[in-house]
Design a protein around this motif. Structure first.
Motif, PDB file in Angstrom:
ATOM      1  N   TYR A  77       0.846  -1.186   0.000  1.00  0.00           N
ATOM      2  CA  TYR A  77       0.000   0.000   0.000  1.00  0.00           C
ATOM      3  C   TYR A  77       0.882   1.235   0.000  1.00  0.00           C
ATOM      4  O   TYR A  77       1.989   1.220   0.563  1.00  0.00           O
ATOM      5  N   PRO A  78       0.445   2.328  -0.611  1.00  0.00           N
ATOM      6  CA  PRO A  78       1.284   3.525  -0.687  1.00  0.00           C
ATOM      7  C   PRO A  78       1.513   4.143   0.688  1.00  0.00           C
ATOM      8  O   PRO A  78       0.619   4.158   1.537  1.00  0.00           O
ATOM      9  N   GLN A  79       2.710   4.675   0.882  1.00  0.00           N
ATOM     10  CA  GLN A  79       3.044   5.303   2.151  1.00  0.00           C
ATOM     11  C   GLN A  79       2.113   6.470   2.465  1.00  0.00           C
ATOM     12  O   GLN A  79       1.817   6.735   3.633  1.00  0.00           O
ATOM     13  N   ASN A 111      -7.102  -1.809  -2.137  1.00  0.00           N
ATOM     14  CA  ASN A 111      -6.463  -1.553  -3.419  1.00  0.00           C
ATOM     15  C   ASN A 111      -7.455  -1.952  -4.506  1.00  0.00           C
ATOM     16  O   ASN A 111      -7.788  -3.122  -4.653  1.00  0.00           O
ATOM     17  N   PHE A 157      -5.491   7.254  -3.291  1.00  0.00           N
ATOM     18  CA  PHE A 157      -4.058   7.360  -3.530  1.00  0.00           C
ATOM     19  C   PHE A 157      -3.674   6.437  -4.681  1.00  0.00           C
ATOM     20  O   PHE A 157      -4.228   5.336  -4.819  1.00  0.00           O
ATOM     21  N   TYR A 205      -1.224   3.885  -6.744  1.00  0.00           N
ATOM     22  CA  TYR A 205      -0.220   2.867  -6.420  1.00  0.00           C
ATOM     23  C   TYR A 205       0.000   1.981  -7.633  1.00  0.00           C
ATOM     24  O   TYR A 205      -0.939   1.723  -8.394  1.00  0.00           O
ATOM     25  N   THR A 263      -5.769   3.234  -4.330  1.00  0.00           N
ATOM     26  CA  THR A 263      -5.950   2.799  -2.950  1.00  0.00           C
ATOM     27  C   THR A 263      -6.993   3.686  -2.298  1.00  0.00           C
ATOM     28  O   THR A 263      -6.773   4.888  -2.119  1.00  0.00           O
TER      29      THR A 263
END
Length: 256
Positions: free
Chosen positions: A32-34, A144, A193, A195, A248
């Motif tokens: 998962y994106p930061q 996601n 977000f 990803y 995400t």
């Protein structure tokens, strides 16, 4: 309408259905994106917070929280998944379910569900989350979702739907409705977000096979592998990789 269309996901053996997918799950499930993790934790003091990551699987999301300093209780009823998890000093796995976590009242500051909420029985689950959260606690439901605007990802998704006989687990929008309408939680906010997940051919097959509703044998599986081979050959770059593109989605809320 097929039986799958009318049977709720929580009645489709959610505990054991991933047992034969563990190896592919560990190798090929996306992270998962930061930025999404930062949004989940925004305003919390990570070193002082306790999180319950529900349906933790092999610990992908639990470790992301722990890497930020959050003590994380990973709730996962599948023994094969728990055994496959990479240990982390701040992650403690427990054999329990979303509906019955075994945690004390007001025990955690954060409840997270990464790629798992759709497998839970929503009414007892939301009651349980409300019970175990502190008065200022928050709930984060994260998925996601494959980006249908990306040509390669859209075609991959089409092949997955066909191979799965259009399994209802593909419908995330339906899964979030019980939270949006719940009187236990207030002001659900959604954040998105970007990803990306680069994969070689073994990776794209492994990613497909990590999905619990994809057949592991038979004509549908063979057709999927052949179709994925063609899709990969058409889209791979000079390094031999293709890219699955995700959005995400993070749904954040607090208890009433």
């Amino acid at each position: 309408m097929s039986e799958l269309d009318t049977t709720p996901l929580y009645a489709m053996n959610p505990v054991d259905r991933f047992s034969d997918r563990v190896e592919d799950y560990v190798k090929y499930r996306p992270s998962y994106p930061q930025a999404a993790i930062a949004r989940v934790l925004e305003g919390l003091s990570p070193s002082q917070a306790i999180a319950a990551d529900i349906g933790a699987g092999t610990g992908i999301s639990a470790r992301l929280l722990a890497e930020k300093g959050v003590r994380t209780i990973a709730i996962e009823p599948n023994a094969s998944m728990r055994r496959a998890a990479t240990p982390h000093a701040l992650v403690e796995f427990r054999d329990a379910t979303a509906e019955k976590t075994g945690l004390a009242d007001a025990a955690v500051d954060l409840v997270t569900c990464f790629q798992s909420f759709h497998w839970f029985d929503p009414e007892p689950t939301l009651l349980e989350f409300h019970r175990i959260l502190t008065a200022e606690g928050r709930l984060a439901v994260v998925w996601n979702e494959r980006d249908r605007h990306d040509e390669f990802t859209a075609e991959y998704t089409r092949l997955i739907k066909i191979a799965s006989d259009y399994h209802p687990a593909e419908q995330r929008r339906i899964a979030i409705e019980p939270l949006l309408s719940s009187s236990l939680f207030d002001n659900v906010q959604q954040y998105r977000f970007a990803y990306q997940q680069p994969l070689d051919f073994d990776g794209i097959v492994g990613r497909a096979m990590s999905t619990s509703y994809i057949p592991r044998a038979g004509a549908a599986r063979d057709r999927l592998i052949a179709d994925l081979r063609q899709l990969y050959a058409k889209n791979c770059n000079d390094s031999g990789f293709v890219t699955l593109v995700y959005t995400t989605s993070v749904f954040l809320t607090q208890i009433q």
